[in-house]
Design a protein around this motif. Structure first.
Motif, short mmCIF file in Angstrom:
data_model
loop_
_atom_site.label_atom_id
_atom_site.label_comp_id
_atom_site.label_asym_id
_atom_site.label_seq_id
_atom_site.Cartn_x
_atom_site.Cartn_y
_atom_site.Cartn_z
N GLU A 301 0.89 45.79 39.93
CA GLU A 301 0.87 44.47 40.58
C GLU A 301 -0.37 44.31 41.44
OE1 GLU A 301 2.56 40.69 41.91
OE2 GLU A 301 2.86 42.00 40.17
N GLU A 312 0.24 33.91 37.29
CA GLU A 312 1.19 33.12 36.51
C GLU A 312 1.83 32.06 37.40
OE1 GLU A 312 4.10 35.69 34.81
OE2 GLU A 312 2.62 37.16 34.13
N ASP A 314 5.31 29.10 37.45
CA ASP A 314 6.54 28.71 36.78
C ASP A 314 6.45 27.26 36.31
OD1 ASP A 314 6.89 27.11 38.99
OD2 ASP A 314 8.37 28.42 39.95
N HIS A 320 3.55 32.88 40.94
CA HIS A 320 4.43 34.04 41.09
C HIS A 320 3.99 35.10 40.08
CE1 HIS A 320 6.81 33.72 37.30
NE2 HIS A 320 6.32 32.49 37.35
N SER A 321 4.68 36.22 40.11
CA SER A 321 4.47 37.24 39.07
C SER A 321 5.85 37.69 38.58
CB SER A 321 3.68 38.43 39.62
OG SER A 321 4.50 39.24 40.45
N SER A 322 5.84 38.50 37.57
CA SER A 322 7.12 38.97 37.00
C SER A 322 7.67 40.16 37.76
CB SER A 322 6.93 39.34 35.53
OG SER A 322 5.94 40.36 35.40
N ALA A 325 11.40 40.10 38.95
CA ALA A 325 12.34 40.11 37.82
C ALA A 325 12.45 41.48 37.19
CB ALA A 325 11.91 39.07 36.78
N ILE A 326 11.29 42.12 36.94
CA ILE A 326 11.34 43.42 36.25
C ILE A 326 11.90 44.51 37.15
CG2 ILE A 326 9.48 42.79 34.67
CD1 ILE A 326 7.60 44.52 36.32
N GLN A 329 15.67 43.83 37.38
CA GLN A 329 16.29 44.10 36.07
C GLN A 329 16.48 45.61 35.88
OE1 GLN A 329 14.06 42.71 32.70
NE2 GLN A 329 15.50 43.53 31.21
N ASN A 394 7.03 35.77 45.57
CA ASN A 394 7.70 37.00 45.14
C ASN A 394 8.64 37.52 46.23
OD1 ASN A 394 6.47 36.99 42.68
ND2 ASN A 394 4.92 38.54 43.19
N HIS A 402 17.73 37.94 43.45
CA HIS A 402 17.74 39.28 42.86
C HIS A 402 18.60 40.24 43.67
CE1 HIS A 402 14.87 38.10 39.86
NE2 HIS A 402 14.02 37.66 40.78
#
Length: 460
Positions: A301, A312, A314, A320-322, A325-326, A329, A394, A402
């Motif tokens: 990151e 990125e 939405d 934001h970045s992923s 989420a990752i 997850q 984030n 999350h």
């Protein structure tokens, strides 16, 4: 020609002369019967010779000539009887140790072994009763063959659980436990449907085998747990204990065994303390893997913040970045995997996940502060401000849906309370604590006061 020693023995006991002369012939016949595994016939011959010997010795005893040269001559002459006893016992215990296999093929040999054992038990009892009356106990009595029978089946059962650690590494452990599962279930089915019919009721042979397998398996699992197991191997053992051994219809409660098998008296497969230690060991192993994975994700990151392309965004245009989420997850997947084992392991995993997430956010905060100092350099990253905004979004994501998802999995926080807490967090309606520090307080950025900040925490 009769030897001198035989003449002296016969002189002592003339009525036994004919029997004594017949001993060598009977010895030969008995040995041949043993080799042919005609065990009942061999045992009958052996009892015949023992009867001759004991009759002579008892006469000497009644005549007050025990512990004399005459008694030693008799014992020496009949020494072959002891040898034949050993030879017959060897075959007998070989048959008993292979009992579950033999009764499937031809139970007659196993039945013969049981009949011999019960004959000897009766002779033992008669000898012990006679000792109190005549003060004479024949050599080798009591034989206690029934007691030895249970020792032999214990040894043969234990042998199924011998395995080298090198043969059970990785997938080998799952394969080993699967083989044990199949072998135990197969053996107990044979015992219930075939061996029970071959043994006297007082043997309680089915429950005996259940207790033996349980005891051996318990000890075997203790050995496995003591090994330096990897994370996947610990999970395999936990899964096997929870979902194979006591589950219906896989093992002890299998329809082919139930209701004849008492699954309560054996007790737990491993103690509660050992189970908790194993679960703790698993959580610790997962924690190490999670921490390492999160660190690599954070490094990736941070590396992205220096890219020469925009972050990125939405569908609403927010940067934001992923990463949230990752990360979440990955934590959720570990919790879901633990949930398959038990609720207690699930709860431990949720607690670990939240702790690791907190630690990760500490490192994330430090990385953001370090990145904020780039503005003071002559050449700052091309999209410095945009990536800074992405980190804000984030942070909001990490603190909201999350984390809420992890609490949902655990299920011990009501949705109303969780909703209230998250709403208060978002609106910042609570007064800030004394040690409150905005996460971006050390970052130089021309922007209004941000609505979301993380309180300062002690980061190790």
């Amino acid at each position: 020609m009769i030897s001198k020693s035989r003449k002296r023995a016969n002189e002592l006991t003339d009525p036994n002369l004919i029997s004594s002369i017949a001993v060598p012939e009977v010895v030969h016949e008995t040995r041949q019967l043993i080799e042919e595994r005609r065990l009942l016939e061999a045992h009958a011959k052996l009892m015949e010779m023992e009867c001759w010997r004991d009759s002579i010795l008892q006469q000497l005893h009644h005549a007050g000539r025990q512990n004399t040269e005459g008694e030693q001559i008799v014992l020496s002459y009949f020494a072959v009887v002891g040898q034949l006893n050993e030879e017959l016992a060897k075959e007998l215990w070989d048959v008993v140790s292979c009992g579950p296999t033999l009764v499937k093929q031809d139970p007659s040999l196993f039945v013969s072994a049981i009949r011999i054992i019960e004959r000897e038990e009766q002779i033992d009892q008669a000898a012990m009763d006679g000792q109190s009356q005549h003060l004479f106990l024949p050599p080798g009595r009591p034989k206690n063959l029934r007691q030895t029978f249970f020792k032999v089946i214990e040894q043969s059962t234990t042998a199924q659980f011998r395995v080298r650690q090198t043969d059970t590494k990785g997938p080998g452990l799952a394969n080993h436990l699967a083989v044990l599962h199949n072998n135990i279930l197969s053996d107990l089915k044979v015992v219930k449907h075939l061996m029970v019919q071959c043994c006297p009721p007082q043997y309680n042979i089915l429950q005996t085998y259940v207790l033996l397998h349980h005891s051996c398996l318990s000890g075997h699992l203790q050995d496995i747990i003591s090994w330096d197991l990897e994370k996947s191997e610990i999970y395999t053992v936990l899964s096997w204990i929870h979902h194979i051994y006591h589950s219906r219809p896989k093992m002890l409660t299998h329809p082919d065994l139930s209701p004849d098998v008492d699954i309560v008296s054996p007790g737990p497969l491993i103690s509660q303390d050992a189970l908790e230690q194993l679960q703790n060991k698993y959580v610790s192993a997962v924690r190490v893997a999670v921490s390492d994975w999160m660190q690599k994700a954070l490094e990736a990151e941070v590396s992205d913040w220096y890219r020469e392309e925009e972050p990125e965004s939405d569908h609403e245009g927010y940067y934001h970045s992923s990463l949230p989420a990752i990360v979440t997850q990955m934590l959720e997947e570990n919790v879901q995997v633990a949930m398959v084992i038990s609720d207690s392991l699930r709860d431990q995993m949720v607690t670990m996940a939240l702790q690791e997430l907190e630690s990760f956010l500490c490192r994330f905060r430090e990385a953001v502060i370090s990145y904020g100092k780039e503005r003071q350099k002559p050449s700052q990253p091309k999209y410095y401000l945009l990536y800074l905004l992405a980190t804000v979004n984030n942070c909001i994501a990490f603190s909201d849906e999350h984390v809420s998802a992890l609490l949902d999995i655990r299920g011990d926080v009501s949705k109303d309370i969780r909703g209230t807490v998250l709403e208060m967090l978002e609106q910042n309606s609570q007064p800030a604590p004394e040690d409150y520090q905005p996460i971006f307080s050390e970052i130089l950025v021309p922007a209004p006061v941000l609505p979301f900040c993380l309180p300062a925490v002690k980061c190790g």
